[in-house]
Write a protein that holds these residues in place. Sequence first.
Motif, PDB file in Angstrom:
ATOM      1  N   UNK A  11       0.828  -5.498   8.216  1.00 32.02           N
ATOM      2  CA  UNK A  11       1.433  -4.738   7.150  1.00 32.02           C
ATOM      3  C   UNK A  11       0.651  -4.880   6.145  1.00 32.02           C
ATOM      4  N   UNK A  12       1.074  -4.193   5.069  1.00 30.09           N
ATOM      5  CA  UNK A  12       0.393  -4.231   3.795  1.00 30.09           C
ATOM      6  C   UNK A  12       1.104  -5.150   2.710  1.00 30.09           C
ATOM      7  N   UNK A  13       0.330  -6.060   2.202  1.00 28.47           N
ATOM      8  CA  UNK A  13       0.845  -7.183   1.314  1.00 28.47           C
ATOM      9  C   UNK A  13      -0.006  -7.089  -0.052  1.00 28.47           C
ATOM     10  N   UNK A  14       1.083  -7.949  -1.009  1.00 31.90           N
ATOM     11  CA  UNK A  14       0.117  -7.942  -2.388  1.00 31.90           C
ATOM     12  C   UNK A  14      -0.347  -9.279  -2.393  1.00 31.90           C
ATOM     13  N   UNK A  15      -1.494  -9.421  -2.721  1.00 34.08           N
ATOM     14  CA  UNK A  15      -2.409 -10.561  -3.140  1.00 34.08           C
ATOM     15  C   UNK A  15      -2.716 -10.759  -4.298  1.00 34.08           C
ATOM     16  N   UNK A  16      -3.090 -12.058  -4.611  1.00 36.51           N
ATOM     17  CA  UNK A  16      -3.931 -12.159  -5.863  1.00 36.51           C
ATOM     18  C   UNK A  16      -4.639 -13.693  -5.795  1.00 36.51           C
ATOM     19  N   UNK A  17      -5.544 -13.549  -6.613  1.00 33.16           N
ATOM     20  CA  UNK A  17      -6.353 -14.905  -6.699  1.00 33.16           C
ATOM     21  C   UNK A  17      -5.995 -15.616  -7.935  1.00 33.16           C
ATOM     22  N   UNK A  18      -4.739 -15.276  -8.426  1.00 28.79           N
ATOM     23  CA  UNK A  18      -4.305 -16.091  -9.516  1.00 28.79           C
ATOM     24  C   UNK A  18      -4.748 -15.814 -10.723  1.00 28.79           C
ATOM     25  N   UNK A  19      -5.769 -15.095 -10.820  1.00 28.48           N
ATOM     26  CA  UNK A  19      -6.450 -14.664 -12.174  1.00 28.48           C
ATOM     27  C   UNK A  19      -6.330 -13.378 -12.667  1.00 28.48           C
ATOM     28  N   UNK A  20      -5.993 -12.491 -11.544  1.00 27.84           N
ATOM     29  CA  UNK A  20      -6.106 -10.896 -11.859  1.00 27.84           C
ATOM     30  C   UNK A  20      -4.800 -10.321 -11.468  1.00 27.84           C
ATOM     31  N   UNK A  21      -4.673  -9.161 -11.702  1.00 27.39           N
ATOM     32  CA  UNK A  21      -3.685  -8.343 -10.994  1.00 27.39           C
ATOM     33  C   UNK A  21      -3.542  -8.440  -9.537  1.00 27.39           C
ATOM     34  N   UNK A  22      -2.302  -8.183  -9.020  1.00 28.20           N
ATOM     35  CA  UNK A  22      -2.212  -8.139  -7.608  1.00 28.20           C
ATOM     36  C   UNK A  22      -3.076  -6.938  -6.952  1.00 28.20           C
ATOM     37  N   UNK A  23      -3.906  -7.244  -5.776  1.00 26.96           N
ATOM     38  CA  UNK A  23      -4.238  -6.165  -5.127  1.00 26.96           C
ATOM     39  C   UNK A  23      -3.296  -6.076  -3.776  1.00 26.96           C
TER      40      UNK A  23
ATOM     41  N   UNK B 277      -5.473 -17.550   0.891  1.00 29.79           N
ATOM     42  CA  UNK B 277      -5.078 -16.505   0.186  1.00 29.79           C
ATOM     43  C   UNK B 277      -3.706 -16.756  -0.340  1.00 29.79           C
ATOM     44  N   UNK B 278      -3.526 -16.030  -1.652  1.00 29.82           N
ATOM     45  CA  UNK B 278      -2.082 -16.173  -2.335  1.00 29.82           C
ATOM     46  C   UNK B 278      -1.450 -14.862  -2.058  1.00 29.82           C
ATOM     47  N   UNK B 279      -0.292 -14.808  -1.166  1.00 31.08           N
ATOM     48  CA  UNK B 279       0.278 -13.919  -0.829  1.00 31.08           C
ATOM     49  C   UNK B 279       1.718 -13.880  -1.867  1.00 31.08           C
ATOM     50  N   UNK B 280       1.906 -12.656  -2.410  1.00 34.23           N
ATOM     51  CA  UNK B 280       2.911 -12.566  -3.204  1.00 34.23           C
ATOM     52  C   UNK B 280       4.206 -11.742  -2.798  1.00 34.23           C
ATOM     53  N   UNK B 281       3.873 -10.969  -1.955  1.00 31.39           N
ATOM     54  CA  UNK B 281       4.778 -10.071  -1.146  1.00 31.39           C
ATOM     55  C   UNK B 281       4.289  -9.123   0.024  1.00 31.39           C
ATOM     56  N   UNK B 282       5.426  -8.454   0.617  1.00 30.90           N
ATOM     57  CA  UNK B 282       5.065  -7.469   1.694  1.00 30.90           C
ATOM     58  C   UNK B 282       5.672  -6.448   1.286  1.00 30.90           C
ATOM     59  N   UNK B 283       4.912  -5.174   1.415  1.00 27.46           N
ATOM     60  CA  UNK B 283       5.153  -3.640   0.771  1.00 27.46           C
ATOM     61  C   UNK B 283       6.245  -3.466   1.963  1.00 27.46           C
ATOM     62  N   UNK B 284       7.418  -2.698   1.054  1.00 24.66           N
ATOM     63  CA  UNK B 284       8.600  -2.091   2.161  1.00 24.66           C
ATOM     64  C   UNK B 284       8.433  -0.587   1.686  1.00 24.66           C
ATOM     65  N   UNK B 285       7.736  -0.220   0.804  1.00 23.15           N
ATOM     66  CA  UNK B 285       7.874   1.315   0.479  1.00 23.15           C
ATOM     67  C   UNK B 285       6.763   1.817  -0.506  1.00 23.15           C
TER      68      UNK B 285
END
Length: 111
Positions: free
Chosen positions: A53-65, A99-107
């Motif tokens: 699926x599509x996830x929100x990721x970060x390196x802890x220093x920048x905006x999520x990708x 990886x630092x996962x912040x969330x999973x895209x739902x829409x």
Amino acid sequence: MGEVIQFQSKRDRTPGDDEIVHTHVVRGDSMEPTARHGDVWVYRPADRFTGPGVYALTDGLSYPVFKRLGPVPGAGSTRVAILSDNPAYERREADLAGLQILGRVVGVIAR
């Protein structure tokens, strides 16, 4: 009269999910055609990979990708493929532990 906004929802809820979602404006073209610059990602907080699926990721220093994650054949459950939907971008792989996962895209809210 305001602009019409289309909302595409992915129904991947499981019993017990809370109702909290986050939003983030799409920047760039790496996830086209799924989401275009200026669209809005809608994602549910999550801290682990639960399947393709599509996830929100970060390196802890920048905006999520926002990237599509999927299993790597033969790698067990320790590595994932990191994919952009735009074929102009290369496929990468990473250890899940890194990886630092912040969330999973739902829409996606299209502008």
